[in-house]
Scaffold this motif. Structure first.
Motif, PDB file in Angstrom:
ATOM      1  N   SER A  86       0.827  -1.210   0.000  1.00  0.00           N
ATOM      2  CA  SER A  86       0.000   0.000   0.000  1.00  0.00           C
ATOM      3  C   SER A  86       0.862   1.260   0.000  1.00  0.00           C
ATOM      4  O   SER A  86       0.391   2.336  -0.351  1.00  0.00           O
ATOM      5  CB  SER A  86      -0.959   0.010   1.192  1.00  0.00           C
ATOM      6  OG  SER A  86      -0.251   0.178   2.399  1.00  0.00           O
ATOM      7  N   VAL A  92      -1.167   7.037   1.192  1.00  0.00           N
ATOM      8  CA  VAL A  92      -1.260   6.001   2.223  1.00  0.00           C
ATOM      9  C   VAL A  92      -0.016   6.041   3.108  1.00  0.00           C
ATOM     10  O   VAL A  92      -0.109   5.950   4.335  1.00  0.00           O
ATOM     11  CB  VAL A  92      -1.439   4.604   1.588  1.00  0.00           C
ATOM     12  CG1 VAL A  92      -1.347   3.506   2.642  1.00  0.00           C
ATOM     13  CG2 VAL A  92      -2.766   4.526   0.848  1.00  0.00           C
ATOM     14  N   ASP A  96      -0.103   6.781   7.121  1.00  0.00           N
ATOM     15  CA  ASP A  96       0.472   5.847   8.097  1.00  0.00           C
ATOM     16  C   ASP A  96       1.464   6.556   9.019  1.00  0.00           C
ATOM     17  O   ASP A  96       1.460   6.352  10.232  1.00  0.00           O
ATOM     18  CB  ASP A  96       1.173   4.681   7.394  1.00  0.00           C
ATOM     19  CG  ASP A  96       0.207   3.662   6.825  1.00  0.00           C
ATOM     20  OD1 ASP A  96      -1.010   3.759   7.078  1.00  0.00           O
ATOM     21  OD2 ASP A  96       0.682   2.747   6.113  1.00  0.00           O
TER      22      ASP A  96
END
Length: 120
Positions: A86, A92, A96
């Motif tokens: 990902s 993404v 994160d």
């Protein structure tokens, strides 16, 4: 009263191995605003978004580092892709890293307030 850090802007975004992107900068700015709601005494945030050289066996994986300057400490979060596909999506990878930064900032803020975590 503490003097503000006038040497650096509150938010610094660095791109490595890729071109700068206004859309990515806007996303980082929104994430930084969310962190300021967790703890309003963040005086500096440096974000490095890196696109290392591509491997022949996998796509481009982004590496994101968030460094937060807070009173008497620096919080550093470095999110490498590892085996997470990902992280081929820069958004993404940024999310994160900022989720992890938020958790560390919440812990730091709780410690400053004197909150103790433990079992009842």
């Amino acid at each position: 009263m503490q003097k503000p850090d006038i040497m650096r802007p509150p938010l610094e975004i660095t791109f490595r191995g890729m071109l700068a992107s206004e859309a990515v900068e806007a996303m980082v700015t929104r994430w930084f605003a969310r962190l300021e709601r967790v703890f309003d005494r963040v005086h500096h945030c440096a974000v490095t978004i890196e696109l290392p050289h591509r491997s022949q066996h996998q796509g481009a994986m982004f590496h994101v580092k968030v460094e937060l300057g807070v009173p008497d400490a620096t919080i550093v979060v470095s999110r490498d892709h590892g085996a997470d596909p990902s992280h081929e999506d820069v958004y993404v990878a940024i999310a994160d890293a900022f989720h992890a930064a938020r958790r560390q900032l919440q812990s730091y803020a709780a410690n400053r307030r004197g909150d103790l975590r433990g079992h009842a």
